[in-house]
Design a protein around this motif. Structure first.
Motif, PDB file in Angstrom:
ATOM      1  N   LEU A 141       0.834  -1.198   0.000  1.00 49.86           N
ATOM      2  CA  LEU A 141       0.000   0.000   0.000  1.00 49.86           C
ATOM      3  C   LEU A 141       0.872   1.253   0.000  1.00 49.86           C
ATOM      4  CD1 LEU A 141      -2.845  -0.952   2.516  1.00 49.86           C
ATOM      5  CD2 LEU A 141      -2.966  -0.777   0.007  1.00 49.86           C
ATOM      6  N   LYS A 142       1.915   1.222   0.773  1.00 54.24           N
ATOM      7  CA  LYS A 142       2.816   2.360   0.844  1.00 54.24           C
ATOM      8  C   LYS A 142       3.321   2.711  -0.552  1.00 54.24           C
ATOM      9  CE  LYS A 142       6.433   3.293   4.218  1.00 54.24           C
ATOM     10  NZ  LYS A 142       7.441   2.416   4.891  1.00 54.24           N
ATOM     11  N   ASP A 143       3.561   1.661  -1.315  1.00 54.01           N
ATOM     12  CA  ASP A 143       3.997   1.810  -2.691  1.00 54.01           C
ATOM     13  C   ASP A 143       2.981   2.566  -3.543  1.00 54.01           C
ATOM     14  OD1 ASP A 143       6.472   0.767  -3.086  1.00 54.01           O
ATOM     15  OD2 ASP A 143       5.762  -0.508  -4.758  1.00 54.01           O
ATOM     16  N   ILE A 144       1.737   2.192  -3.325  1.00 52.47           N
ATOM     17  CA  ILE A 144       0.679   2.791  -4.171  1.00 52.47           C
ATOM     18  C   ILE A 144       0.305   4.187  -3.686  1.00 52.47           C
ATOM     19  CG2 ILE A 144      -1.587   2.387  -5.204  1.00 52.47           C
ATOM     20  CD1 ILE A 144      -1.396  -0.519  -4.368  1.00 52.47           C
ATOM     21  N   ILE A 145       0.180   4.310  -2.376  1.00 56.20           N
ATOM     22  CA  ILE A 145      -0.341   5.558  -1.827  1.00 56.20           C
ATOM     23  C   ILE A 145       0.745   6.616  -1.808  1.00 56.20           C
ATOM     24  CG2 ILE A 145      -1.466   6.619   0.193  1.00 56.20           C
ATOM     25  CD1 ILE A 145      -2.677   3.828   0.743  1.00 56.20           C
ATOM     26  N   LYS A 146       0.954   7.200  -2.951  1.00 51.92           N
ATOM     27  CA  LYS A 146       1.925   8.268  -3.115  1.00 51.92           C
ATOM     28  C   LYS A 146       1.242   9.383  -3.866  1.00 51.92           C
ATOM     29  CE  LYS A 146       6.026   5.367  -3.653  1.00 51.92           C
ATOM     30  NZ  LYS A 146       6.677   4.638  -4.762  1.00 51.92           N
ATOM     31  N   PRO A 147       1.612  10.582  -3.592  1.00 52.78           N
ATOM     32  CA  PRO A 147       0.939  11.711  -4.244  1.00 52.78           C
ATOM     33  C   PRO A 147       0.797  11.521  -5.753  1.00 52.78           C
ATOM     34  CG  PRO A 147       2.552  12.510  -2.652  1.00 52.78           C
ATOM     35  CD  PRO A 147       2.659  11.014  -2.659  1.00 52.78           C
ATOM     36  N   GLU A 148       1.838  10.998  -6.387  1.00 50.67           N
ATOM     37  CA  GLU A 148       1.766  10.924  -7.852  1.00 50.67           C
ATOM     38  C   GLU A 148       0.755   9.895  -8.335  1.00 50.67           C
ATOM     39  OE1 GLU A 148       4.374  10.266  -5.967  1.00 50.67           O
ATOM     40  OE2 GLU A 148       5.634   8.637  -6.741  1.00 50.67           O
ATOM     41  N   ASN A 149       0.332   9.032  -7.443  1.00 50.24           N
ATOM     42  CA  ASN A 149      -0.657   8.023  -7.840  1.00 50.24           C
ATOM     43  C   ASN A 149      -2.093   8.419  -7.483  1.00 50.24           C
ATOM     44  OD1 ASN A 149       1.261   6.368  -8.914  1.00 50.24           O
ATOM     45  ND2 ASN A 149       1.551   5.193  -7.014  1.00 50.24           N
ATOM     46  N   LEU A 150      -2.238   9.566  -6.837  1.00 51.89           N
ATOM     47  CA  LEU A 150      -3.587  10.001  -6.428  1.00 51.89           C
ATOM     48  C   LEU A 150      -4.423  10.273  -7.664  1.00 51.89           C
ATOM     49  CD1 LEU A 150      -5.445  10.916  -4.044  1.00 51.89           C
ATOM     50  CD2 LEU A 150      -4.688  13.239  -4.555  1.00 51.89           C
ATOM     51  N   ILE A 151      -5.514   9.581  -7.797  1.00 51.26           N
ATOM     52  CA  ILE A 151      -6.352   9.873  -8.961  1.00 51.26           C
ATOM     53  C   ILE A 151      -7.693  10.491  -8.567  1.00 51.26           C
ATOM     54  CG2 ILE A 151      -5.361   8.125 -10.495  1.00 51.26           C
ATOM     55  CD1 ILE A 151      -8.098   6.591  -9.728  1.00 51.26           C
ATOM     56  N   TYR A 152      -8.049  10.407  -7.320  1.00 55.03           N
ATOM     57  CA  TYR A 152      -9.305  11.037  -6.927  1.00 55.03           C
ATOM     58  C   TYR A 152      -9.233  11.383  -5.458  1.00 55.03           C
ATOM     59  CZ  TYR A 152     -14.326  12.094  -7.196  1.00 55.03           C
ATOM     60  OH  TYR A 152     -15.534  12.733  -7.195  1.00 55.03           O
ATOM     61  N   ASP A 199     -19.313  12.158   1.536  1.00 57.72           N
ATOM     62  CA  ASP A 199     -18.544  12.982   2.442  1.00 57.72           C
ATOM     63  C   ASP A 199     -17.098  13.145   2.020  1.00 57.72           C
ATOM     64  OD1 ASP A 199     -20.304  13.867   4.837  1.00 57.72           O
ATOM     65  OD2 ASP A 199     -20.974  11.867   4.273  1.00 57.72           O
ATOM     66  N   SER A 200     -16.849  12.803   0.779  1.00 55.51           N
ATOM     67  CA  SER A 200     -15.526  13.020   0.189  1.00 55.51           C
ATOM     68  C   SER A 200     -14.416  12.539   1.103  1.00 55.51           C
ATOM     69  CB  SER A 200     -15.311  14.507  -0.129  1.00 55.51           C
ATOM     70  OG  SER A 200     -16.243  14.930  -1.086  1.00 55.51           O
ATOM     71  N   CYS A 201     -14.621  11.377   1.688  1.00 52.06           N
ATOM     72  CA  CYS A 201     -13.570  10.956   2.606  1.00 52.06           C
ATOM     73  C   CYS A 201     -12.680   9.875   2.029  1.00 52.06           C
ATOM     74  CB  CYS A 201     -14.135  10.554   3.967  1.00 52.06           C
ATOM     75  SG  CYS A 201     -15.767   9.878   3.970  1.00 52.06           S
ATOM     76  N   ILE A 202     -12.830   9.556   0.760  1.00 48.49           N
ATOM     77  CA  ILE A 202     -11.970   8.517   0.180  1.00 48.49           C
ATOM     78  C   ILE A 202     -11.021   9.128  -0.857  1.00 48.49           C
ATOM     79  CG2 ILE A 202     -11.907   6.313  -1.037  1.00 48.49           C
ATOM     80  CD1 ILE A 202     -14.686   5.733  -0.096  1.00 48.49           C
ATOM     81  N   SER A 203      -9.768   8.912  -0.666  1.00 49.05           N
ATOM     82  CA  SER A 203      -8.790   9.266  -1.695  1.00 49.05           C
ATOM     83  C   SER A 203      -8.371   7.973  -2.384  1.00 49.05           C
ATOM     84  CB  SER A 203      -7.553   9.907  -1.074  1.00 49.05           C
ATOM     85  OG  SER A 203      -7.941  11.038  -0.335  1.00 49.05           O
ATOM     86  N   VAL A 204      -8.302   8.017  -3.701  1.00 50.22           N
ATOM     87  CA  VAL A 204      -7.994   6.803  -4.463  1.00 50.22           C
ATOM     88  C   VAL A 204      -6.627   6.951  -5.134  1.00 50.22           C
ATOM     89  CG1 VAL A 204      -8.765   5.257  -6.291  1.00 50.22           C
ATOM     90  CG2 VAL A 204     -10.453   6.506  -4.901  1.00 50.22           C
ATOM     91  N   TYR A 205      -5.847   5.915  -5.031  1.00 54.35           N
ATOM     92  CA  TYR A 205      -4.528   5.896  -5.649  1.00 54.35           C
ATOM     93  C   TYR A 205      -4.477   4.728  -6.619  1.00 54.35           C
ATOM     94  CZ  TYR A 205      -3.374   9.018  -1.819  1.00 54.35           C
ATOM     95  OH  TYR A 205      -3.367  10.063  -0.959  1.00 54.35           O
ATOM     96  N   ARG A 206      -3.788   4.950  -7.714  1.00 51.41           N
ATOM     97  CA  ARG A 206      -3.718   3.869  -8.702  1.00 51.41           C
ATOM     98  C   ARG A 206      -2.333   3.865  -9.335  1.00 51.41           C
ATOM     99  NH1 ARG A 206      -8.238   3.658 -13.273  1.00 51.41           N
ATOM    100  NH2 ARG A 206      -7.234   5.629 -13.780  1.00 51.41           N
ATOM    101  N   MET A 207      -1.834   2.699  -9.599  1.00 53.78           N
ATOM    102  CA  MET A 207      -0.604   2.647 -10.391  1.00 53.78           C
ATOM    103  C   MET A 207      -0.585   1.412 -11.265  1.00 53.78           C
ATOM    104  SD  MET A 207       2.342   2.008  -7.574  1.00 53.78           S
ATOM    105  CE  MET A 207       3.294   0.519  -7.685  1.00 53.78           C
ATOM    106  N   LYS A 208       0.142   1.591 -12.358  1.00 52.90           N
ATOM    107  CA  LYS A 208       0.270   0.467 -13.291  1.00 52.90           C
ATOM    108  C   LYS A 208       1.460  -0.360 -12.864  1.00 52.90           C
ATOM    109  CE  LYS A 208      -1.748   2.256 -17.493  1.00 52.90           C
ATOM    110  NZ  LYS A 208      -1.458   3.479 -18.252  1.00 52.90           N
ATOM    111  N   ILE A 209       1.269  -1.645 -12.944  1.00 56.65           N
ATOM    112  CA  ILE A 209       2.449  -2.485 -12.782  1.00 56.65           C
ATOM    113  C   ILE A 209       2.567  -3.330 -14.023  1.00 56.65           C
ATOM    114  CG2 ILE A 209       2.564  -2.548 -10.260  1.00 56.65           C
ATOM    115  CD1 ILE A 209       0.974  -5.153 -10.406  1.00 56.65           C
ATOM    116  N   GLU A 210       3.805  -3.661 -14.367  1.00 56.26           N
ATOM    117  CA  GLU A 210       4.010  -4.380 -15.644  1.00 56.26           C
ATOM    118  C   GLU A 210       3.614  -5.831 -15.521  1.00 56.26           C
ATOM    119  OE1 GLU A 210       4.701  -2.107 -17.958  1.00 56.26           O
ATOM    120  OE2 GLU A 210       4.766  -0.831 -16.195  1.00 56.26           O
TER     121      GLU A 210
END
Ligand SMILES: Cc1ncc(C[n+]2csc(CCOP(=O)(O)OP(=O)(O)O)c2C)c(N)n1
Ligand SMILES: Cc1ncc(C[n+]2csc(CCOP(=O)(O)OP(=O)(O)O)c2C)c(N)n1
Ligand code: SF4
Ligand code: SF4
Ligand code: SF4
Ligand code: SF4
Ligand code: SF4
Ligand code: SF4
Ligand SMILES: [Mg+2]
Ligand SMILES: [Mg+2]
Lengths: 183, 271, 75, 361, 361, 271, 183, 75
Positions: B8-19, C64-75
């Motif tokens: 999670l630490k890996d993902i939860i980084k400012p640059e990965n914030l999408i919403y 309540d706008s309490c969820i922040s979503v993070y996403r990343m691509k992995i190969e």
């Protein structure tokens, strides 16, 4: 006899209906009663309190600055109402909602583990009846038989099947009153 | 467990914030009941204002209704309006400061009961404002009384045995009427009960605000909403109830698009 | 093929436990906590943190706008 | 003795309306009085007494529905709270001008504007000095208990018909939301068609039969001389109210040196203040105007010549105090104490103010 | 000297609005003041000064358009006559509660209800005691000439902005319909955006820029303590008005034994009465309140201690007389004479009343 | 000459009278300007009340507008209504005395401007009343200001250069909206500029009053009318102007017939 | 100098505008003026009257119970206003509108056949100017040149071509004043 | 063939001379009188009394209900 009571806690704790049952019970034993709630849109999740006055005489002010008894069910209410108990009066509280316990030495202090006991009874909705039971143990201003009558009068017919459970909760409350100090 | 935390630490980084929370939303917990649609719509408006970069030129008009404190949540200038009068207040603002973006935010009681005249006339004049209409089929604020859009059979505190046409009249499909007013530029009905619906609603609100920059008439976005407290259901049940009962009467979609009507039909005949 | 993984952060003090995010999550990532926050709400949290795909459905529907979503691509 | 119940002030308004044989209620929700209509709707009186209950689209519509129905000689009412009553200003002026009997309940909240939903008495002026345009007066009853909320509905209709004049019950959020024991009147039947005809047949719009000329409910009169006569007739009626229907209560005023003047829930608080002050040896009494219009001038005048001072206690910035001063006319001191914004002073707070402003000073 | 014109009171309101740089007018037709909007529409100020003029769908919409536009720090106004002003009661209470500056003109006609379109002063109470709910006051100017109809528009805006408070110009059908010679002010520019920002930038809804926090125009406050503070702030403002902005005119009061008190067109009639009475040797003077709120208490108090009596002359059932009595507080006699229904008493009729009620009696 | 007199004497006999003043009209000269449509419509209402024999059960609600004195002319019981509030007043009367026939009589300013909310809601509730709507595209009573139905380009005292859409908004086709309200039972638009039109209008009014006896919803009759004083034309020119300019925007004919809508569409969905 | 005038007749007779021109002319000669009309919805075809006051001093009451001059153009107005002329004052009337001629002996009485003369001039709209001319002959409180200026000021530009006709009408009025009695 | 003849009676005191009856008459029977009534209106009257067919058009359009129409058949 006049008993001026404040019951205070969160909106969802059944504060207002506890007051209502108390008031109705007063009616059942031919007393004058007044039930005066705080009201507002903030009641959703916010605090709620109700003043209940039971008296043998005509009741004057529903607005009071001191009470014979304070029944306190969360911290905010403790902060607000501990100081408004008359010298020699009574404070009953549920410690589960409270961080700073009462410190006054000139009043009677009781506790009841209402929240815990309600969970144990398997029905969180009995919480306020447990607290009511504890109060009636500490201050028997109302006879339990009149509470029963009050419940019968105040609950709509379709909820009458819940009365035994409520009376049971009152008993549990009576049995579990803890005396912190008496003056 | 540690592995999960690592990942999670890996993902939860400012640059990965999408919403995340919109910067146009204040850091104040809203007073709404858990699951109330108002919060979702507030968020969308804030996001649109942010996206369009119009925070400094947008004036909101907050109603009397559960959204009475909207001004505490969206970080723009606001004017309160008395119950039902938001369209008149917005008219005053927009006429006197035509360069601003002005929107109203109103409930069904506000917009379609006491405020019917102000609603119809502001739109019929083609006031260049955005109107956001939260249709939750009930008076949330005052404790769940019948609203103009309450369905027949629906239980509220003033229709405890269900709304009855003889006693209480019909639900009012005011958006259908509004769509026919020549001053309406864009009229749409949306919802926010699913993520997909939310995305569509955001698009619609964005379109309304964009069109509003062109001063081509009134842009009107109805959001069919839930009021779980008033309806006495939990938020999830409320959404289901809304889909089942409200959508048939208030079907989603655009009702008008393309700007105010031409004036030809309304003119004196040529000499 | 690039795979997308995601994660959410719930502001558990602001969350009111309405459950809307939970039911909107396509991957059943979220659940309501047994614990309550200071306002007494069972707040939402990542029950299955592995499954999140960062679709932001949950965040979209959250009032309540309490969820922040993070996403990343992995190969 | 009638049935005893523990009820909210708002609920009892509904109950009393049904029991006294009210014909119709038209209203619009607003805190802190929405329970009036909600209780009526829950009771479905249209299935029992035949009473009509309608949720209107606004307070404006409500008051004009009342106008129409009252014009038919029927006993109808509405209720609202401060902003809603303001919206009725034009309609109330029309009702007064057309001399229609009806009952209007204002469960006051704090203003101005949207203000607060907490209790207030800041509509005293509006109620007694005519919020609407033109010279007119409502007969204003100020209940101080849930029992009076009950009693004043029937009384209100009686007075409304006695004078063909709108009657306002000026309550507030305290009385509206408070529960007390109340003795309910027995169910009375609504007026029959024959009774309506007998009582209102000389003016009501019941349909023009061959044996009489048409009835017109109107406040319009373009002939200035007739219009002035109409105005004078209204004024004569208000004078008659002053003669015949002043109501008030005094508590421990016989030997009082200082008298509190308060109405509604403020009077309840003052009752306790009197008790507290007496316990300390101060000869304090309470005069509670029950009718705010007509105002109890005589008892105040009488007291004025023998006491050391009055203090009004009001949940407003000082309104009734002027009516007291007008009566006292310089004969003794008149002070005011009040709180606003929904804050309710406690009995001891009032006592302190009394000591400071009158007794001590 | 400014341009001289012969104009109707109503027309001059429009002319003065344009010339003093008013930003907007929102209104709805009603006799006897429809010429205000008609004159504005005929002049097309939107093409010259940029002033906005809009015919609303009702008086309710008008006053709330004023609410919105005034919240933007712009100088806006509306006008109506009695029933229309009643409809604005809620809106005016909101404006007062939100502390918005604006000018509201009431060209009074006779009530209650639809009443008559003939002149009246029966909205004195409504104007000075708050027709709407809650504790608030308008600053009320009562013009007695067409020239004052002109002057009070600009003065009204100045005072409205001085206090962030609505100002009412309380005229009547006489002044509205009468033509007199009037000296018009020179055209002043409307406030520029910079000026608006300078003057109202601390509160107006001009758009939230990064350098400041948001502005909210509201009268709502659920915290009772803050709400009470808001109320106290309003009251302090009204007290300040009483200190700084009382306006009145006295005519021949120096040696007077009897003083007529009258405002607006009634004062014009009384001017002649004073003349008639003086011709007969009676020492009569006239005190004309120009501000009805704040009421000219001091000059009345001063006179009260040395004259034999006051008589108010009003086109109503006796309203201002109570304010005079409150000030006089028993020190001398206070009588009232009035006509209603649109009837205007002639100067000699007033003289007779004066003889009967005061001088002779 | 004598011959003519003789001949006339022959014809002018009670038994030959085929059209005279309705007995339900009072013998009072109406205050209307010469040629005003109000007079014609008053006559038709009186005739219908007479024909249906409902004088003793009909209550009229007279408006604020030129017809404010209608109660002086038609010999029935009347209630005044404040400007725009006739539908609310009529609702009060009809609900409290459901056995009566209740009608409102309103101008365009009254019904479609200040009274918009009361109009729409009374009809949406399906109040069992008749509403007569005199659309003369102007505020007659107050001296000829713009009304909601004033055409674009039309000169009035508040649109001295002609109504302009940007300044004044569009004409409001309120009858078209009303026809869509589920509570409306019968909605028609008529005129009284020719004898034929008058006869059709009488039929429509009669139908409205007849249907109203059946309590099947609101019956609404618009009469496109002239206001020659406000329009500053003579009565004959006014009729021509109306035909030319008003009829295209306000075409005559029925807009709805057949009673209130079914309630199905407005109900909760079956379980 | 103060001249208090009532002009009264039917709505269509140009009563209000005659008063207006008189008032405007007063302005032209630097006087104070007041013009105060009756108003109302009944003006359609009903009676109309206007009070005009010209004065060198500030004008007090626009409401008067007696007048220096009454200009009366129909019977109703005669009934109402004959008695309101001050002793020694002036009454001017057009006999065409009147059945009961004035009977007072303490006032100056003049007549002008305004209606007839207007028809003769071929333009009924000149009626009020003819009457005005007659008045000015009887009581030259205003100079005709100031009336001209007044017309120029009060008429909209597009009607200025009518000024000569109006002035002509005034001349006709002046020439046709009939003296009934002077005191 | 039965011919229908008609006649009208105008209440000339109530008539306001609006001319609507005149233009609505198919047989040009009516005209406005040169004389005026007591209110100054040129009231309507049968200018050509022979031509009236009793169609009651005039009466239908009259706003002031001042026309009574009579009709009879003649053989
Ligand atoms: C004049 C006036 N009347 C009534 C009210 C009480 N009131 C406050 S909000 C409201 C209606 C709320 O319903 P809605 O507009 O649907 O908004 P919601 O709360 O459902 O979002 C009412 C009747 C008021 N504040 N002012
Ligand atoms: C509250 C209020 N506002 C305004 C008026 C003034 N007024 C009287 S009638 C009227 C409008 C008349 O127009 P309409 O309804 O079209 O009737 P018409 O005279 O054209 O038949 C207005 C604005 C009033 N009496 N009351
Ligand atoms: S009452 Fe209804 S509308 Fe209001 S906050 Fe709660 S859920 Fe939302
Ligand atoms: S982002 Fe998508 S997958 Fe992840 S928790 Fe939210 S809804 Fe579930
Ligand atoms: S949607 Fe938001 S408020 Fe609701 S449970 Fe999820 S995180 Fe909490
Ligand atoms: S002003 Fe117009 S509507 Fe009124 S009476 Fe005259 S013509 Fe008819
Ligand atoms: S009845 Fe027919 S023919 Fe005879 S005058 Fe009238 S319109 Fe003409
Ligand atoms: S229509 Fe009637 S009012 Fe008009 S001219 Fe003919 S008779 Fe006279
Ligand atoms: Mg709602
Ligand atoms: Mg009209």
């Amino acid at each position: 006899m006049t008993e001026e009571i404040i019951i205070a806690g969160f909106g969802g704790q059944g504060v207002l209906s506890m007051g209502k049952i108390l008031a109705y019970s007063g009616v059942m034993q031919d007393q004058e009663v007044a039930w005066f709630p705080s009201y507002g849109p903030e009641m959703r999740g916010g605090t709620a309190n109700v003043t209940v006055i039971l008296s043998d005489d005509r009741i004057s002010s529903p607005v009071l600055h001191e009470f014979d008894t304070a029944i306190i069910l969360n911290q905010q209410s403790m902060t607000k109402f501990e100081k408004m108990v008359k010298t020699g009066g009574t404070l009953l509280y549920d410690p589960n909602g409270v961080v700073k316990h009462p410190t006054r030495t000139d009043i009677n202090i009781y506790r009841v583990e209402g929240a815990r006991l309600a969970v144990e009874m398997g029905n969180p909705l009995t919480f306020n009846m447990i607290v009511l039971g504890a109060f009636l143990k500490a201050k028997p201003v109302i006879k339990v038989e009149n509470v029963k009558k009050g419940l019968e009068k105040s609950l709509p017919e379709r909820h009458h099947r819940l009365i035994p459970l409520n009376l049971k909760a009152i008993e549990v409350g009576q049995a579990n009153l803890e005396v912190v100090q008496t003056v | 467990m540690a592995e999960v935390a690592e990942r999670l630490k890996d993902i939860i980084k400012p640059e990965n914030l999408i919403y995340g929370k919109s910067p146009v939303l204040n850091n104040v917990t809203m007073h709404y009941c858990p699951g109330c649609s108002h919060g979702v719509v507030h968020k969308l408006i804030a996001e649109v204002i942010d996206e369009l970069g119009i925070q400094d030129k947008t004036i909101g008009v907050s109603p009397v209704g559960c959204a009475v404190f909207a001004y505490n949540y969206i970080d723009i200038d606001w004017s309160e309006a008395a119950h039902g009068r938001a369209p008149a207040v917005a008219t005053g603002i927009k006429r006197i400061m035509p360069e601003k973006t002005v929107f109203t935010y109103q409930g069904d009681g506000d917009l379609a009961a006491i405020g019917t005249a102000e609603t119809m006339h502001a739109i019929n004049r083609g006031e260049n404002i955005v109107m956001i209409f939260i249709n939750n089929a009930i008076y949330g604020m005052t404790g769940g009384q019948m609203a103009p859009t309450t369905l027949l059979g629906q239980v509220t505190s003033t229709t405890p045995y269900g709304r009855n046409v003889d006693l209480n009249g019909y639900p009012l499909k005011i958006t259908e009427l509004i769509a026919q007013l020549p001053g309406a530029a864009y009229v749409t009905r949306q919802s926010v009960h699913t993520a997909a619906a939310v995305r569509k609603a955001r698009k619609a609100i964005r379109k309304a605000f964009e069109l509003s920059q062109q001063n081509i008439g009134t842009c009107f976005v109805e959001v069919v909403s839930t009021c779980n407290s008033g309806w006495k259901m939990n938020p999830v049940e409320s959404n289901d109830w809304m889909v089942k009962h409200m959508f048939p009467l208030f079907p989603l979609g655009d009702l008008k698009d393309g700007g105010k009507d031409k004036t030809d039909g309304f003119n004196l005949q040529p000499q | 093929m690039a795979k997308v993984i995601g994660a959410v952060v719930v502001d558990s003090e602001v969350c009111k436990g309405c459950n809307l995010c939970v039911v909107s999550c396509p991957t059943k990532t979220l659940g309501l906590n047994r614990d309550v926050n200071s306002k007494g709400y069972h707040y939402s949290y990542m029950e299955n943190p592995d499954t999140c795909i960062g679709c932001s459905n949950c965040s979209s529907v959250c009032p309540d706008s309490c969820i922040s979503v993070y996403r990343m691509k992995i190969e | 003795m009638g049935e005893l119940r523990l009820m909210k002030g708002n609920e009892v308004i509904a109950e009393a309306a049904i029991r006294c044989g009210c014909d119709g209620y038209f209203g619009y929700p607003i805190t802190p009085q929405s329970e009036v209509m909600e209780s009526l709707m829950a009771q479905r009186p249209w299935e029992t007494t035949g009473m009509v209950v309608l949720q209107a689209e606004s307070e404006i519509a409500s008051i004009h529905m009342v106008y129409g129905a009252a014009g038919c000689g029927k006993r109808v009412m509405t209720s609202s709270s401060s902003p809603g009553i303001s919206l009725m200003a034009e309609g109330i002026s029309y009702i007064a001008g057309s001399e229609l009997p009806c009952v209007i309940v204002n469960v006051q909240r704090g203003g101005p504007g949207l203000g607060t939903i907490q209790p207030s008495q800041a509509d005293y002026y509006q109620a007694t000095k005519g919020g609407g345009h033109g010279d007119y007066s409502l007969l204003v009853l100020a209940p101080a208990s849930v029992q009076e909320m009950h009693d004043f509905v029937a009384l209100g209709f009686d007075l409304a018909y006695k004078y063909r004049n709108p009657v306002m019950i000026l309550a507030d959020g305290v009385i509206g939301q408070m529960m007390e024991k109340v003795e309910l009147m027995d169910q009375r039947p609504r007026w029959t068609d024959e009774q309506v005809k007998e009582i209102t047949g000389s003016w009501a719009t019941l349909g023009k039969t061959k044996d009489r000329s048409k009835h017109v409910i109107t406040s319009l009169e373009m002939d200035s001389h007739i219009m002035e006569e109409n105005n004078l007739r209204l004024q004569a009626k208000y004078n008659k109210m002053k003669q015949e229907d002043v109501r008030y209560e005094t508590i421990l005023c016989e030997d009082a040196e200082y008298v509190l003047v308060a109405f509604g829930s403020a009077a309840r608080i003052c009752q306790k203040t009197v008790q507290l002050a007496r316990e300390k040896g101060h000869k304090v009494g309470l005069l509670r105007p029950i009718t705010l219009f007509p105002f109890p001038e005589k008892p105040i005048e009488e007291l004025a010549s023998r006491i050391k001072g009055f203090m009004t206690v009001e949940f407003n910035a000082g309104q009734m105090v002027h009516d007291v001063k007008l009566v006292v006319n310089g004969k003794t001191k008149v002070e005011y104490f009040g709180r606003m914004g929904g804050i309710l002073p406690s009995p001891d707070e009032v006592e302190q103010a009394l000591l400071q402003k009158l007794i001590g000073g």
